[in-house]
Design an enzyme around this catalytic site. Structure first.
Site, short mmCIF file in Angstrom:
data_model
loop_
_atom_site.label_atom_id
_atom_site.label_comp_id
_atom_site.label_asym_id
_atom_site.label_seq_id
_atom_site.Cartn_x
_atom_site.Cartn_y
_atom_site.Cartn_z
N SER A 1 0.81 -1.22 0.00
CA SER A 1 0.00 0.00 0.00
C SER A 1 0.84 1.26 0.00
O SER A 1 0.32 2.36 0.18
CB SER A 1 -0.93 0.02 1.22
OG SER A 1 -0.17 0.04 2.41
N LYS B 1 -6.60 3.51 8.50
CA LYS B 1 -5.67 4.46 7.88
C LYS B 1 -6.25 5.88 7.90
O LYS B 1 -5.54 6.85 8.22
CB LYS B 1 -5.37 4.03 6.44
CG LYS B 1 -4.52 2.76 6.36
CD LYS B 1 -4.31 2.32 4.93
CE LYS B 1 -3.45 1.06 4.87
NZ LYS B 1 -3.25 0.59 3.49
#
Length: 773
Positions: free
Chosen positions: A678, A721
């Site tokens: 990511s 996140k």
């Protein structure tokens, strides 16, 4: 008595009595006794031997010994190791102890000898009659006691003198020393004869009973099996006392079988085992195995069901009482209840709660059991490696037992409990079998109605069981097992949720646990916020509960020591109770900089931000990666470089740039390993910024993977996140376009104040992140 008085060295004997005309050896170890023997050897070898009343006395006085002893002659003395002497003596005649001499290093006795002439007054016919009678009794004794030799009987036949026969039998019979002392003290020959006859008759009766008992035992057992003989003796004693009845247990099993709710197959099997139990010897190893097997089968709830509470409103009330948030889990449980109400049964679902530690997965299962009024059984699978833990051991093995599922049903007492399979992602396998494979049948609603436990050997119906599994990471659950369960994600708590949980649950629980009341201790909302931000860094609330517990302990001490009535914890005095704060959020940079980009990462304890730094230096075109990066992140960096090189003309980068410069990519906190798919767009953005010398917006964070052609791929852990970005003061978050559907499911509380930009290609990321000059 004679008037003859002698003074002789004396030995006090322990646990033995010596009679006249008896030749015997004994060991002496006491210093006084050894000195007495040495003195006797130097003065005619005569010694007086008397028996102690209590053999534990080390230094006997006149009251500690019997009055009658024997005058003996020492035949031999042998010195043994450890200051022990072995003395061989021959008894001469009886003597009475008058007193002990004083001031001696050893016992010195004054004794009086007995007059032996009185024994000659017995008429000869009477002597002959007593002699024959005594020989007959002793012959019977020898026949009863095989250990007494036949040579002694032949020797007695040659003796005609009555006194000699009396002494010989007295000396040869293995009597207790106290009985021999009685013979020694009986001076009169007729009285001694009567006493010896009584003692021999008693011994004959005892030996007769003992021999009869041994005969009964020998008829039952194999003479070559000594251990078996001992067991039979115990069994015979129990039968004689009426303490055991072999058929009583079997009758109890039959009564329990009649009350058991089970189908015909199960009852026939148990009945057959009871018949085997009756016919098996109680001393065989198989007897205990069959008993344990029958008891296990009788304790299992074959057709016993508990009544469920299907009231949906009641279930919702209990779930809301026990947990704040977790809407998806609650919704799924209420849907299950609704379906059960409509179908009047049906297969129970297999739910798996996946989420970080401390998010309440195990306690949710307990609350569901309370809401449905089901029996609750927890089975911890963490570190289980043996397949037999699930399927059970075969009965042929020593110490065999059912598997954990069968034991869980037995503990619950009903066939429809709620069974929690805790830490299902931590099962492992070794040479004993694959535990996860054994769970496949358990967690398949199409198969578990006929689950086979190796020990039970009968199909167990697990279809009525409501299984709830928990796991920390879905990726670690074996794929076939994952496919059989319905996954519900229990994600990280927001700060607001943690505050609610702390106020409504944790604080109340800890105050009660530490013996306080809500009036004695209060914690302000700002103080709770500071505890959550500065003293804990986790997805769940486990450490938060510990910190509240720490405050409660310190408050309890203050109340006891300082007699305080109330304690209020505020933002200003929190340091006094918890010390300085341990964690600080890595806040957004204040100014836009070149080559520095804020990335977003998912960890097992929630989300976090990563600051990626890139420097360009003159060199030979080498790429250096530091910060303990994993293989996936290294590949993402190389992919980003290849993408940039393919677009060098578009970004106005000279063809010779990559040959003449080195690129160094670093992610701070080098001691912490980092990996995951990511960070691709984050590293690519940082490199383009450093190469083109364009600044990156300080209030932007991003997450997503990059391809060689510049496409942005979706990622996971988006809620955590975005939460991490919000806590760090980030205003804009760039996420992949394909994650738009995940963002929709995130609560507005988390998204509030954050501008989420969707990007399908790398150029869209750069347009948002780079500062145009």
């Amino acid at each position: 008595m004679r008037d003859l008085i002698q003074v002789l060295p004396t030995v006090a004997l322990r646990g033995m009595t010596i009679l006249p005309k008896m030749v015997v050896h004994f060991d002496v170890s006491r210093e006084k006794s050894i000195k007495a023997v040495e003195n006797a050897m130097m003065n005619g070898q005569e010694i007086f031997l008397v028996t102690q009343k209590n053999f534990e006395v080390e230094d006997p006085s006149l009251e500690d010994v019997y009055k009658i002893g024997v005058l003996a002659k020492i035949k031999q003395v042998i010195k043994l190791p450890k200051n022990i002497a072995r003395v061989l003596v021959e008894g001469i005649e009886r003597a009475e102890l008058s007193r002990f001499e004083d001031d001696q290093e050893f016992l010195m006795s004054e004794i009086v000898l007995f007059d032996q002439d009185a024994n000659e007054e017995i008429p000869t016919p009477k002597k002959e009659a007593m002699c024959r009678s005594l020989k007959e009794i002793f012959t019977k004794y020898c026949l009863a006691n095989q250990r007494v030799g036949k040579d002694l009987l032949r020797q007695l036949e040659d003796l005609d003198d009555f006194v000699e026969v009396l002494d010989e039998i007295s000396n040869s019979t293995p009597l207790h020393y106290e009985e021999k002392q009685q013979l020694l003290e009986t001076i009169n020959v007729e009285e001694r004869y009567e006493l010896l006859c009584v003692l021999l008759s008693n011994e004959i009766e005892i030996l007769k009973i003992k021999n009869e008992f041994q005969t009964k035992v020998k008829e039952r057992v194999d003479r070559n099996q000594k251990e078996y003989i001992l067991r039979e003796q115990i069994k015979l004693i129990q039968e004689e006392l009426g303490e055991s009845n072999p058929s009583l247990e079997a009758e109890q099993y039959v009564e329990a079988l009649e009350k058991l709710k089970a189908n015909k197959e199960v009852k026939d099997k148990i009945k057959k085992e009871i018949e085997r139990f009756k016919s098996t010897s109680a001393n065989s190893s198989e007897h205990a195995v069959i008993r344990g097997y029958i008891e296990t089968l009788l304790e299992l709830p074959w057709d016993k069901l508990s009544k469920e509470n299907k009231d949906i409103k009641n279930a919702q009330k209990i779930l809301d009482e026990d947990h704040y948030g977790l809407e998806k889990v609650k919704e799924r449980v209420l849907e299950f209840l609704a379906v059960r109400n409509l179908t009047k049964g049906g297969n129970s679902p297999i739910i798996c709660l996946v989420g970080p530690p401390g998010t309440g997965k195990t306690s949710i299962a307990r609350s569901v059991a309370r809401a449905l009024e089901k029996k609750y059984v927890r089975i911890s699978l963490g570190g289980v490696r043996d397949e037999a833990e699930i399927r059970g051991h075969r009965k042929t093995y020593v110490g065999a037992m059912p598997g954990r599922l069968a034991n869980g049903l037995r503990t619950a007492g009903v066939k429809n409990p709620l069974i929690l399979l805790d830490e299902i992602d931590k099962v492992s396998s070794d040479y004993k079998g694959d535990t996860s494979s054994a769970l496949l049948e358990v967690l398949d609603s199409e198969q578990n109605s006929k689950f086979r436990d190796h020990y039970i050997e009968l199909p167990l119906d697990l279809s009525e069981v409501l299984f709830i599994a928990t796991a920390n990471e879905a990726q670690k659950i074996p794929r076939p097992l994952y496919d059989r369960m319905e996954i519900i994600e229990v994600t990280s708590y927001t700060e607001n949720e943690k505050v609610h949980i702390a106020k409504e649950h944790l604080l109340v629980k800890q105050i009660e646990k530490h013996g306080l009341t809500e009036k004695q201790l209060t914690i302000s909302k700002h103080a709770l916020d500071l505890i959550i931000r500065g003293y804990t860094k986790e997805a769940g609330v486990r450490n938060l509960e510990r910190k509240i517990g720490e405050i409660c302990r310190k408050a309890a001490r203050e109340i006891i020591e300082d007699n305080k009535k109330t304690i209020k914890i505020t933002e200003s005095n929190l340091v006094k109770y918890l010390g300085k704060s341990r964690y600080t959020y890595d806040m957004a940079n204040e100014t836009d900089e070149v080559g520095i980009v804020r990335g977003l990462a998912w960890t097992s304890v929630g989300g976090d931000t990563l600051q990626i730094e890139v420097n360009i230096m003159p060199g030979k075109g080498e790429v250096q990666l530091t910060g303990q990066l994993g293989d996936v992140m290294k590949e993402s960096a190389r992919t980003g470089i290849s993408f940039i090189r393919s677009k060098s003309e578009e970004y106005k980068i000279s063809k010779e740039f990559f040959k003449e410069h080195d690129i160094h990519i670093h992610i701070p906190e080098g001691a912490v390993p980092k990996d995951g798919p990511s960070a691709g767009i984050t590293m690519a953005t940082a490199m383009i910024s450093a190469i083109t010398n364009k600044k990156v917006r300080a209030d932007v964070a991003m997450t997503g993977e990059i391809t060689l052609r510049g496409r942005v791929l979706p990622i996971g852990g988006l809620k955590e996140k975005i939460l991490a970005a919000k806590n760090a003061g980030i205003k804009t978050v760039i996420v992949p376009e394909k994650n738009r559907r995940d963002v929709v499911e995130i609560s507005n509380e988390i998204k509030k104040g954050v501008d989420i930009i969707y990007a399908a290609r790398m150029q869209e990321v750069l347009d948002t992140a780079l500062v145009e000059e």
